[in-house]
Design a protein around this motif. Sequence first.
Motif, PDB file in Angstrom:
ATOM      1  N   VAL A 179       0.865  -1.190   0.000  1.00  0.00           N
ATOM      2  CA  VAL A 179       0.000   0.000   0.000  1.00  0.00           C
ATOM      3  C   VAL A 179       0.899   1.238   0.000  1.00  0.00           C
ATOM      4  CG1 VAL A 179      -1.835   1.249   1.190  1.00  0.00           C
ATOM      5  CG2 VAL A 179      -1.758  -1.253   1.292  1.00  0.00           C
ATOM      6  N   GLY A 180       0.620   2.142  -0.946  1.00  0.00           N
ATOM      7  CA  GLY A 180       1.469   3.315  -1.156  1.00  0.00           C
ATOM      8  C   GLY A 180       2.396   3.002  -2.316  1.00  0.00           C
ATOM      9  N   ALA A 181       2.147   3.670  -3.456  1.00  0.00           N
ATOM     10  CA  ALA A 181       2.980   3.419  -4.645  1.00  0.00           C
ATOM     11  C   ALA A 181       3.959   4.563  -4.844  1.00  0.00           C
ATOM     12  CB  ALA A 181       2.095   3.237  -5.871  1.00  0.00           C
ATOM     13  N   GLY A 182       4.376   5.163  -3.738  1.00  0.00           N
ATOM     14  CA  GLY A 182       5.365   6.239  -3.813  1.00  0.00           C
ATOM     15  C   GLY A 182       6.755   5.647  -3.936  1.00  0.00           C
ATOM     16  N   ALA A 183       7.746   6.413  -3.509  1.00  0.00           N
ATOM     17  CA  ALA A 183       9.137   6.003  -3.693  1.00  0.00           C
ATOM     18  C   ALA A 183       9.432   4.667  -2.998  1.00  0.00           C
ATOM     19  CB  ALA A 183      10.050   7.098  -3.152  1.00  0.00           C
ATOM     20  N   VAL A 184       9.069   4.544  -1.730  1.00  0.00           N
ATOM     21  CA  VAL A 184       9.410   3.327  -0.979  1.00  0.00           C
ATOM     22  C   VAL A 184       8.525   2.148  -1.403  1.00  0.00           C
ATOM     23  CG1 VAL A 184       9.582   2.283   1.319  1.00  0.00           C
ATOM     24  CG2 VAL A 184      10.268   4.659   0.984  1.00  0.00           C
ATOM     25  N   GLY A 185       7.237   2.397  -1.554  1.00  0.00           N
ATOM     26  CA  GLY A 185       6.304   1.321  -1.913  1.00  0.00           C
ATOM     27  C   GLY A 185       6.637   0.728  -3.276  1.00  0.00           C
ATOM     28  N   ASP A 212      -2.625   2.584  -4.318  1.00  0.00           N
ATOM     29  CA  ASP A 212      -2.390   3.972  -3.913  1.00  0.00           C
ATOM     30  C   ASP A 212      -3.683   4.757  -4.129  1.00  0.00           C
ATOM     31  OD1 ASP A 212       0.536   5.642  -3.612  1.00  0.00           O
ATOM     32  OD2 ASP A 212      -1.232   6.872  -4.034  1.00  0.00           O
ATOM     33  N   ILE A 213      -3.812   5.865  -3.399  1.00  0.00           N
ATOM     34  CA  ILE A 213      -5.018   6.683  -3.614  1.00  0.00           C
ATOM     35  C   ILE A 213      -4.896   7.572  -4.851  1.00  0.00           C
ATOM     36  CG2 ILE A 213      -6.204   6.929  -1.377  1.00  0.00           C
ATOM     37  CD1 ILE A 213      -4.370   9.379  -0.917  1.00  0.00           C
ATOM     38  N   LYS A 214      -3.698   7.804  -5.310  1.00  0.00           N
ATOM     39  CA  LYS A 214      -3.519   8.695  -6.475  1.00  0.00           C
ATOM     40  C   LYS A 214      -3.939   7.968  -7.740  1.00  0.00           C
ATOM     41  CE  LYS A 214       0.426  11.382  -4.942  1.00  0.00           C
ATOM     42  NZ  LYS A 214       1.858  11.152  -4.934  1.00  0.00           N
ATOM     43  N   ASP A 218      -8.773   0.409  -4.677  1.00  0.00           N
ATOM     44  CA  ASP A 218      -9.770  -0.664  -4.710  1.00  0.00           C
ATOM     45  C   ASP A 218      -9.222  -1.856  -3.908  1.00  0.00           C
ATOM     46  OD1 ASP A 218     -11.513  -2.703  -5.201  1.00  0.00           O
ATOM     47  OD2 ASP A 218     -11.207  -2.752  -7.384  1.00  0.00           O
ATOM     48  N   TYR A 219      -9.690  -1.977  -2.661  1.00  0.00           N
ATOM     49  CA  TYR A 219      -9.152  -2.989  -1.758  1.00  0.00           C
ATOM     50  C   TYR A 219      -9.591  -4.404  -2.118  1.00  0.00           C
ATOM     51  CZ  TYR A 219      -6.733   0.305   1.220  1.00  0.00           C
ATOM     52  OH  TYR A 219      -5.834   1.231   1.684  1.00  0.00           O
ATOM     53  N   GLU A 220     -10.652  -4.498  -2.922  1.00  0.00           N
ATOM     54  CA  GLU A 220     -11.103  -5.822  -3.358  1.00  0.00           C
ATOM     55  C   GLU A 220      -9.949  -6.574  -4.051  1.00  0.00           C
ATOM     56  OE1 GLU A 220     -15.048  -6.005  -4.158  1.00  0.00           O
ATOM     57  OE2 GLU A 220     -14.832  -8.206  -4.208  1.00  0.00           O
ATOM     58  N   LEU A 236       3.040  10.501   4.431  1.00  0.00           N
ATOM     59  CA  LEU A 236       4.001  11.521   4.031  1.00  0.00           C
ATOM     60  C   LEU A 236       5.418  11.099   4.411  1.00  0.00           C
ATOM     61  CD1 LEU A 236       2.492  14.955   5.093  1.00  0.00           C
ATOM     62  CD2 LEU A 236       2.279  13.762   2.921  1.00  0.00           C
ATOM     63  N   PRO A 237       6.404  11.396   3.534  1.00  0.00           N
ATOM     64  CA  PRO A 237       7.803  11.225   3.931  1.00  0.00           C
ATOM     65  C   PRO A 237       8.322  12.543   4.506  1.00  0.00           C
ATOM     66  CG  PRO A 237       7.672  11.639   1.569  1.00  0.00           C
ATOM     67  CD  PRO A 237       6.261  11.761   2.106  1.00  0.00           C
ATOM     68  N   ARG A 238       9.503  12.519   5.139  1.00  0.00           N
ATOM     69  CA  ARG A 238       9.990  13.785   5.680  1.00  0.00           C
ATOM     70  C   ARG A 238      10.757  14.589   4.638  1.00  0.00           C
ATOM     71  NH1 ARG A 238      14.769  12.392   9.928  1.00  0.00           N
ATOM     72  NH2 ARG A 238      15.544  10.525   8.901  1.00  0.00           N
ATOM     73  N   GLY A 263      -6.702   3.970   8.680  1.00  0.00           N
ATOM     74  CA  GLY A 263      -7.679   3.681   7.619  1.00  0.00           C
ATOM     75  C   GLY A 263      -7.225   2.524   6.738  1.00  0.00           C
ATOM     76  N   VAL A 264      -5.952   2.523   6.384  1.00  0.00           N
ATOM     77  CA  VAL A 264      -5.426   1.480   5.497  1.00  0.00           C
ATOM     78  C   VAL A 264      -5.494   0.114   6.194  1.00  0.00           C
ATOM     79  CG1 VAL A 264      -3.282   0.613   4.442  1.00  0.00           C
ATOM     80  CG2 VAL A 264      -3.923   3.012   4.149  1.00  0.00           C
ATOM     81  N   THR A 265      -5.122   0.071   7.476  1.00  0.00           N
ATOM     82  CA  THR A 265      -5.132  -1.205   8.213  1.00  0.00           C
ATOM     83  C   THR A 265      -6.553  -1.786   8.245  1.00  0.00           C
ATOM     84  OG1 THR A 265      -3.362  -0.318   9.584  1.00  0.00           O
ATOM     85  CG2 THR A 265      -4.423  -2.311  10.382  1.00  0.00           C
TER      86      THR A 265
HETATM   87  P1  NAI Z   1       5.897   9.033  -1.045  1.00  0.00           P
HETATM   88  O1  NAI Z   1       5.268  10.348  -0.826  1.00  0.00           O
HETATM   89  O2  NAI Z   1       6.812   8.856  -2.208  1.00  0.00           O
HETATM   90  O3  NAI Z   1       4.770   7.919  -1.158  1.00  0.00           O
HETATM   91  C1  NAI Z   1       3.701   7.821  -0.281  1.00  0.00           C
HETATM   92  C2  NAI Z   1       2.525   7.343  -1.087  1.00  0.00           C
HETATM   93  O4  NAI Z   1       1.451   7.070  -0.185  1.00  0.00           O
HETATM   94  C3  NAI Z   1       2.006   8.372  -2.092  1.00  0.00           C
HETATM   95  O5  NAI Z   1       2.026   7.849  -3.401  1.00  0.00           O
HETATM   96  C4  NAI Z   1       0.577   8.660  -1.612  1.00  0.00           C
HETATM   97  O6  NAI Z   1      -0.339   8.911  -2.669  1.00  0.00           O
HETATM   98  C5  NAI Z   1       0.256   7.366  -0.886  1.00  0.00           C
HETATM   99  N1  NAI Z   1      -0.869   7.502   0.053  1.00  0.00           N
HETATM  100  C6  NAI Z   1      -1.150   8.505   0.903  1.00  0.00           C
HETATM  101  N2  NAI Z   1      -2.280   8.247   1.583  1.00  0.00           N
HETATM  102  C7  NAI Z   1      -2.713   7.032   1.168  1.00  0.00           C
HETATM  103  C8  NAI Z   1      -3.810   6.209   1.493  1.00  0.00           C
HETATM  104  N3  NAI Z   1      -4.706   6.581   2.417  1.00  0.00           N
HETATM  105  N4  NAI Z   1      -3.951   5.038   0.857  1.00  0.00           N
HETATM  106  C9  NAI Z   1      -3.051   4.640  -0.078  1.00  0.00           C
HETATM  107  N5  NAI Z   1      -1.982   5.372  -0.436  1.00  0.00           N
HETATM  108  C10 NAI Z   1      -1.821   6.556   0.173  1.00  0.00           C
HETATM  109  O7  NAI Z   1       6.665   8.635   0.313  1.00  0.00           O
HETATM  110  P2  NAI Z   1       7.806   7.526   0.497  1.00  0.00           P
HETATM  111  O8  NAI Z   1       9.132   8.147   0.328  1.00  0.00           O
HETATM  112  O9  NAI Z   1       7.432   6.342  -0.291  1.00  0.00           O
HETATM  113  O10 NAI Z   1       7.664   7.214   2.062  1.00  0.00           O
HETATM  114  C11 NAI Z   1       6.501   6.562   2.550  1.00  0.00           C
HETATM  115  C12 NAI Z   1       6.529   6.476   4.075  1.00  0.00           C
HETATM  116  O11 NAI Z   1       7.570   5.608   4.483  1.00  0.00           O
HETATM  117  C13 NAI Z   1       6.803   7.814   4.779  1.00  0.00           C
HETATM  118  O12 NAI Z   1       6.025   7.922   5.948  1.00  0.00           O
HETATM  119  C14 NAI Z   1       8.272   7.724   5.136  1.00  0.00           C
HETATM  120  O13 NAI Z   1       8.633   8.562   6.207  1.00  0.00           O
HETATM  121  C15 NAI Z   1       8.372   6.258   5.476  1.00  0.00           C
HETATM  122  N6  NAI Z   1       9.709   5.688   5.442  1.00  0.00           N
HETATM  123  C16 NAI Z   1      10.003   4.778   6.424  1.00  0.00           C
HETATM  124  C17 NAI Z   1      11.220   4.140   6.452  1.00  0.00           C
HETATM  125  C18 NAI Z   1      11.500   3.144   7.519  1.00  0.00           C
HETATM  126  O14 NAI Z   1      12.644   2.708   7.668  1.00  0.00           O
HETATM  127  N7  NAI Z   1      10.505   2.728   8.298  1.00  0.00           N
HETATM  128  C19 NAI Z   1      12.255   4.439   5.441  1.00  0.00           C
HETATM  129  C20 NAI Z   1      11.832   5.380   4.433  1.00  0.00           C
HETATM  130  C21 NAI Z   1      10.589   5.972   4.453  1.00  0.00           C
END
Ligand code: NAI
Length: 308
Positions: A6-12, A32-34, A64-66, A80-82, A101-103
């Motif tokens: 869940v989350g198709a950003g950089a880490v996901g 992802d929600i986007k 779409d969680y289905e 959000l990332p920092r 919400g996601v859980t």
């Molecule tokens: P990102 O901003 O690139 O990606 C986050 C994604 O989450 C976005 O695509 C956004 O649309 C999506 N999103 C937001 N709300 C959502 C929802 N309700 N349902 C589904 N998707 C949703 O951020 P990035 O860089 O991928 O980081 C993600 C998280 O991971 C941040 O909180 C960051 O701080 C954390 N992080 C944790 C690490 C660890 O070691 N635990 C290491 C690196 C990042």
Amino acid sequence: MKITVVGAGAVGATTADNIIRRELAEEVVLLDIKEGVSEGKSLDMYQTAALLGFNTRPIGSTNDYEKTKGSDVVVITSGLPRKPGMTREELIGINAGIVKGVTENILKYSPKAIIIVVSNPMDTMTYLALKESGIPKKRLIGMGGALDSARFKTYLALAMDVSPLDIHGMVIGGHGDTTMIPLTRLATYNGIPVSRFLSAEKLEKVAADTMVGGATLTKLIGTSAWYAPGAATMMLVESIVRNQKRIVPCSVYLNGEYGQKDICMGVPVVLGRSGWEKIVTLRLSDAEKAAFEKSAEAVRSMNGALSF
Ligand code: NAI
């Protein structure tokens, strides 16, 4: 085997990419929600299959969680990332709502899933997910120590001019710049304590660099890192789905272990098919115990900001 990220950003996306390249599951859903982002990234990733040679198909889903139904393992990276100058702790307000919400949505469709929480502040988000979901504690795992340990090993390898593959070392405690505890005393190079190769001063610098490892990258890149976080998360998934029983520091619920109760914090655990199977108890020195205690206080105070 089915895995959802869940989350198709950089880490996901990086996590999903690593998972499909290693063929850890037949199906990998990226949600992802986007609008369109997860579908686009999944298709882009699948187009590497013919080039890199793997068969796992990633499937994108806009909220779409289905599509996530029946997942064995779910990774939560949404939130959000920092940005430069921010601490992980400053993300709590918005990310708590997202993780909660996601859980809920995930468990509706995959009630038996093992959940890996990556979103920051990770120890508090893991605690929140556990308390809100009520699922057995062994199925809730926070990813932080695996990444911090990889950074620790890298800094040790750089200081010694050797391969990171020959270094063993662990970072335990909270996943924060001031709360993590790089265990320099127990780190080894091919079984030999690293203190035989590096002066106390150099070891202190390695520990300090490790603790601000994430902040250093955030300053350089402008946002938080993803290659090592994605690889570290994949490593957790791999140990679970392949039942490798690797020992990895993860944030898990402590009930008296390491002298702490009702808190999620990084300690070494054995990761296998049923989640974290047991906590490995290290014999800590008095200084390490004191550092763990201080770390727990900081995590606990962060947990205090949650409302249930
Ligand atoms: P990102 O901003 O690139 O990606 C986050 C994604 O989450 C976005 O695509 C956004 O649309 C999506 N999103 C937001 N709300 C959502 C929802 N309700 N349902 C589904 N998707 C949703 O951020 P990035 O860089 O991928 O980081 C993600 C998280 O991971 C941040 O909180 C960051 O701080 C954390 N992080 C944790 C690490 C660890 O070691 N635990 C290491 C690196 C990042």
